[in-house]
Write a protein that holds these residues in place. Sequence first.
Motif, mmCIF file in Angstrom:
data_model
loop_
_atom_site.group_PDB
_atom_site.id
_atom_site.type_symbol
_atom_site.label_atom_id
_atom_site.label_comp_id
_atom_site.label_asym_id
_atom_site.label_seq_id
_atom_site.Cartn_x
_atom_site.Cartn_y
_atom_site.Cartn_z
ATOM 1 N N MET A 1 0.839 -1.169 0.000
ATOM 2 C CA MET A 1 0.000 0.000 0.000
ATOM 3 C C MET A 1 0.892 1.242 0.000
ATOM 4 S SD MET A 1 -3.024 0.796 2.646
ATOM 5 C CE MET A 1 -3.086 2.427 3.291
ATOM 6 N N LEU A 2 0.460 2.239 -0.725
ATOM 7 C CA LEU A 2 1.208 3.488 -0.779
ATOM 8 C C LEU A 2 1.313 4.113 0.607
ATOM 9 C CD1 LEU A 2 -0.247 4.914 -4.077
ATOM 10 C CD2 LEU A 2 2.174 4.444 -3.648
ATOM 11 N N ARG A 3 2.483 4.651 0.906
ATOM 12 C CA ARG A 3 2.738 5.278 2.200
ATOM 13 C C ARG A 3 2.921 6.800 2.083
ATOM 14 N NH1 ARG A 3 1.672 0.358 3.312
ATOM 15 N NH2 ARG A 3 2.956 -0.828 4.750
ATOM 16 N N VAL A 4 2.784 7.330 0.865
ATOM 17 C CA VAL A 4 2.940 8.762 0.614
ATOM 18 C C VAL A 4 1.737 9.253 -0.193
ATOM 19 C CG1 VAL A 4 5.469 8.697 0.693
ATOM 20 C CG2 VAL A 4 4.293 8.355 -1.490
ATOM 21 N N LYS A 5 1.531 10.563 -0.194
ATOM 22 C CA LYS A 5 0.426 11.150 -0.951
ATOM 23 C C LYS A 5 0.783 11.178 -2.429
ATOM 24 C CE LYS A 5 -1.169 14.054 2.811
ATOM 25 N NZ LYS A 5 -1.331 15.425 3.289
ATOM 26 N N THR A 6 -0.102 10.603 -3.248
ATOM 27 C CA THR A 6 0.120 10.528 -4.688
ATOM 28 C C THR A 6 -1.196 10.762 -5.423
ATOM 29 O OG1 THR A 6 -0.323 8.144 -4.738
ATOM 30 C CG2 THR A 6 1.985 8.819 -4.441
ATOM 31 N N SER A 7 -1.083 10.926 -6.735
ATOM 32 C CA SER A 7 -2.258 10.983 -7.602
ATOM 33 C C SER A 7 -1.898 10.360 -8.941
ATOM 34 C CB SER A 7 -2.729 12.425 -7.778
ATOM 35 O OG SER A 7 -1.718 13.196 -8.380
ATOM 36 N N VAL A 8 -2.917 9.946 -9.670
ATOM 37 C CA VAL A 8 -2.744 9.375 -11.000
ATOM 38 C C VAL A 8 -3.096 10.454 -12.018
ATOM 39 C CG1 VAL A 8 -3.540 7.591 -12.604
ATOM 40 C CG2 VAL A 8 -3.273 7.053 -10.170
ATOM 41 N N LYS A 9 -2.165 10.682 -12.952
ATOM 42 C CA LYS A 9 -2.342 11.725 -13.970
ATOM 43 C C LYS A 9 -1.785 11.210 -15.294
ATOM 44 C CE LYS A 9 -1.443 15.391 -10.611
ATOM 45 N NZ LYS A 9 -0.565 16.511 -10.257
ATOM 46 N N PRO A 10 -2.105 11.899 -16.404
ATOM 47 C CA PRO A 10 -1.485 11.543 -17.680
ATOM 48 C C PRO A 10 0.041 11.626 -17.569
ATOM 49 C CG PRO A 10 -3.339 12.994 -18.048
ATOM 50 C CD PRO A 10 -3.104 12.959 -16.559
ATOM 51 N N SER A 11 0.693 10.648 -18.186
ATOM 52 C CA SER A 11 2.149 10.546 -18.112
ATOM 53 C C SER A 11 2.773 10.744 -19.481
ATOM 54 C CB SER A 11 2.524 9.151 -17.585
ATOM 55 O OG SER A 11 3.885 8.888 -17.773
ATOM 56 N N ARG A 12 3.937 11.378 -19.496
ATOM 57 C CA ARG A 12 4.699 11.479 -20.743
ATOM 58 C C ARG A 12 5.385 10.155 -21.057
ATOM 59 N NH1 ARG A 12 8.071 16.864 -19.883
ATOM 60 N NH2 ARG A 12 6.671 17.504 -18.241
ATOM 61 N N ILE A 13 5.503 9.290 -20.067
ATOM 62 C CA ILE A 13 6.175 7.998 -20.265
ATOM 63 C C ILE A 13 5.240 7.016 -20.954
ATOM 64 C CG2 ILE A 13 7.225 6.011 -19.106
ATOM 65 C CD1 ILE A 13 8.093 7.983 -16.886
ATOM 66 N N GLN A 14 4.040 6.831 -20.356
ATOM 67 C CA GLN A 14 3.065 5.912 -20.932
ATOM 68 C C GLN A 14 1.716 6.099 -20.271
ATOM 69 O OE1 GLN A 14 4.053 1.739 -20.830
ATOM 70 N NE2 GLN A 14 1.993 1.131 -21.331
ATOM 71 N N GLY A 15 0.693 6.408 -21.038
ATOM 72 C CA GLY A 15 -0.677 6.463 -20.532
ATOM 73 C C GLY A 15 -0.825 7.265 -19.261
ATOM 74 N N LEU A 16 -1.076 6.566 -18.174
ATOM 75 C CA LEU A 16 -1.213 7.185 -16.864
ATOM 76 C C LEU A 16 0.011 6.879 -16.020
ATOM 77 C CD1 LEU A 16 -4.935 6.239 -16.131
ATOM 78 C CD2 LEU A 16 -4.045 8.455 -16.886
ATOM 79 N N GLY A 17 0.310 7.778 -15.081
ATOM 80 C CA GLY A 17 1.439 7.571 -14.193
ATOM 81 C C GLY A 17 1.087 7.976 -12.777
ATOM 82 N N LEU A 18 1.961 7.637 -11.847
ATOM 83 C CA LEU A 18 1.794 7.945 -10.436
ATOM 84 C C LEU A 18 2.669 9.154 -10.102
ATOM 85 C CD1 LEU A 18 0.451 6.832 -7.819
ATOM 86 C CD2 LEU A 18 2.604 5.628 -7.414
ATOM 87 N N PHE A 19 2.068 10.187 -9.498
ATOM 88 C CA PHE A 19 2.779 11.436 -9.242
ATOM 89 C C PHE A 19 2.778 11.776 -7.754
ATOM 90 C CE2 PHE A 19 1.766 11.478 -13.644
ATOM 91 C CZ PHE A 19 2.796 12.177 -14.255
ATOM 92 N N ALA A 20 3.896 12.317 -7.300
ATOM 93 C CA ALA A 20 4.034 12.745 -5.902
ATOM 94 C C ALA A 20 3.165 13.963 -5.655
ATOM 95 C CB ALA A 20 5.493 13.063 -5.601
ATOM 96 N N GLU A 21 2.465 13.971 -4.537
ATOM 97 C CA GLU A 21 1.659 15.117 -4.129
ATOM 98 C C GLU A 21 2.277 15.812 -2.919
ATOM 99 O OE1 GLU A 21 -1.029 16.516 -5.616
ATOM 100 O OE2 GLU A 21 -0.670 15.119 -7.258
ATOM 101 N N GLU A 22 3.472 15.381 -2.551
ATOM 102 C CA GLU A 22 4.216 15.974 -1.438
ATOM 103 C C GLU A 22 5.699 15.754 -1.696
ATOM 104 O OE1 GLU A 22 3.385 13.895 2.229
ATOM 105 O OE2 GLU A 22 3.505 11.952 1.257
ATOM 106 N N ARG A 23 6.533 16.486 -1.006
ATOM 107 C CA ARG A 23 7.973 16.267 -1.101
ATOM 108 C C ARG A 23 8.281 14.938 -0.417
ATOM 109 N NH1 ARG A 23 12.844 16.753 1.206
ATOM 110 N NH2 ARG A 23 14.517 17.478 -0.145
ATOM 111 N N ILE A 24 9.084 14.116 -1.081
ATOM 112 C CA ILE A 24 9.433 12.797 -0.554
ATOM 113 C C ILE A 24 10.950 12.731 -0.421
ATOM 114 C CG2 ILE A 24 9.275 10.305 -0.904
ATOM 115 C CD1 ILE A 24 6.870 10.889 -2.803
#
Length: 137
Positions: A1-24
């Motif tokens: 399970m994710l332990r940090v704040k994230t969101s799913v958004k369009p990715s330049r790498i492929q389709g959708l990606g996982l993005f940080a919503e806080e400094r990690i």
Amino acid sequence: MLRVKTSVKPSRIQGLGLFAEERIPRGTVIWAFDQPLDQRYWPGDVARMSAAAKAFLARYAYCERGTLVLCGDHARFMNHSDVPNCGNNASRTATVAVRDIEPGEELTDDYTSMEDPWSEFQGIIESEPVPSRPSLH
């Protein structure tokens, strides 16, 4: 399970990606297996699944120690990078930040070093060639 704040958004790498919503900060645990949310499947389990379920696992699961692991949260949208900002900890029990990650940055992993070969599943399920699978961890 994710332990940090994230969101799913369009990715330049492929389709959708996982993005940080806080400094990690470097060394922070990003994800760790947490049942019952995350699931582990053995070859016998997968052999009994429908073709649609197998296709879903081929796309979103990763192979670890003879099992397929399916992240039950958005971690499965972490994309591959040859220069990732996340990776396995020494015992391979968690995904950690390998450098400081800023808010808005896509979280990536190197699929070729994070997962094991799918040999136990040969003839049962056809995996996509690494690194195209947008799975996580």
